[in-house]
Design an enzyme around this catalytic site. Sequence first.
Site, mmCIF file in Angstrom:
data_model
loop_
_atom_site.group_PDB
_atom_site.id
_atom_site.type_symbol
_atom_site.label_atom_id
_atom_site.label_comp_id
_atom_site.label_asym_id
_atom_site.label_seq_id
_atom_site.Cartn_x
_atom_site.Cartn_y
_atom_site.Cartn_z
ATOM 1 N N ASP A 1 -2.681 -0.477 -9.626
ATOM 2 C CA ASP A 1 -2.753 -0.650 -8.176
ATOM 3 C C ASP A 1 -1.734 -1.711 -7.786
ATOM 4 O O ASP A 1 -1.964 -2.905 -7.983
ATOM 5 C CB ASP A 1 -4.158 -1.065 -7.762
ATOM 6 C CG ASP A 1 -4.301 -1.273 -6.255
ATOM 7 O OD1 ASP A 1 -3.302 -1.059 -5.529
ATOM 8 O OD2 ASP A 1 -5.393 -1.667 -5.813
ATOM 9 N N LEU B 1 9.654 11.759 -6.256
ATOM 10 C CA LEU B 1 10.755 11.061 -6.909
ATOM 11 C C LEU B 1 10.377 10.603 -8.308
ATOM 12 O O LEU B 1 11.161 10.742 -9.252
ATOM 13 C CB LEU B 1 11.201 9.872 -6.056
ATOM 14 C CG LEU B 1 12.330 9.025 -6.622
ATOM 15 C CD1 LEU B 1 13.574 9.859 -6.881
ATOM 16 C CD2 LEU B 1 12.647 7.868 -5.674
ATOM 17 N N TYR C 1 5.374 2.812 10.206
ATOM 18 C CA TYR C 1 5.989 3.192 8.935
ATOM 19 C C TYR C 1 7.315 2.462 8.737
ATOM 20 O O TYR C 1 7.553 1.810 7.713
ATOM 21 C CB TYR C 1 6.195 4.709 8.899
ATOM 22 C CG TYR C 1 6.990 5.215 7.716
ATOM 23 C CD1 TYR C 1 6.636 4.882 6.405
ATOM 24 C CD2 TYR C 1 8.104 6.029 7.908
ATOM 25 C CE1 TYR C 1 7.372 5.354 5.325
ATOM 26 C CE2 TYR C 1 8.842 6.510 6.832
ATOM 27 C CZ TYR C 1 8.473 6.163 5.547
ATOM 28 O OH TYR C 1 9.206 6.621 4.477
#
Length: 304
Positions: free
Chosen positions: A59, A18, A148
Amino acid sequence: MSVNGIEKVLITGANGQLGSELQSIIASGTSPIGAIDPGWADVEVVASDVAGDGLVPLDITDAEAVAQFVADGDFDAIINCAAATNVDGCEANPEFAQKLNADAAANLAKAAADSGAVLVHVSTDYVLAGTDPMPQPEDAPANPNTVYGSTKLDGEKAVQELAPRSFILRTAWLYGTRGNNFVRTMVKLGRSHDQITVVDDQHGSPTFAGDLAHEILALLGTENYGLYHATNNGATTWADFARRIMANAGLACEVKGCTTEEWGAPAPRPAWSILDNKHLRDTIGDDMRSWDVALDQFMEDVEL
């Protein structure tokens, strides 16, 4: 010229499917769906990812680093494309999934709110139970049954709580021009096998990342904040998806169906992942193409 006051945007996870599409579409001024707001041509794009790889290293699981980076960057908008999306990998390493899918979303949401930036956060159909065959609108009850899905739902909640000026877009079965995905895998297997076996009892909407990127950029031109479903329209099974890929690629590989139980993946998979793009229809309009039209065009345009 700008887009709704946006002159500088940060894309996180920019090396992914994406993030890559967003950069390409902003640079070209058009997506597979059509032209985007011409104001995007004047928007400064900062593309970041954890390892750099030619991009700005960031990060997003480091709260202090995110807060400092966003404060120094003076961004008007942040688009978070980063996530731990390997469903079985998340099940095996829930701590990592929590850090990237939930904690990092909270870090970005807080930084966005503190700096006044609008946040776009990408989520998943896996936050739903996946047991209802009807297309699911945004107000369907969230009931994930995987690490998830649970960690992505935690990320959604953090964004909703910490960043009122935010868009959350749930999508599913995503593929794009960059990196590994189901389409590329099927083409590769079709070139080396006469027959393959693919699950045929999971239903969903294959979604081209370029279409999703188009809708993200369109939403950023508004203040219609909230939760959205954004997949290509229509539905199929993984096996029929694979069969159309083989046909488009001119491959004679036979696709045999099997059940999810027969496949035996470590983490459960939703039987029904069909999302209803209701909030898009009710606000900016649903420009997402049908899944088969998007796939056919993708395979015509992209060398696989």
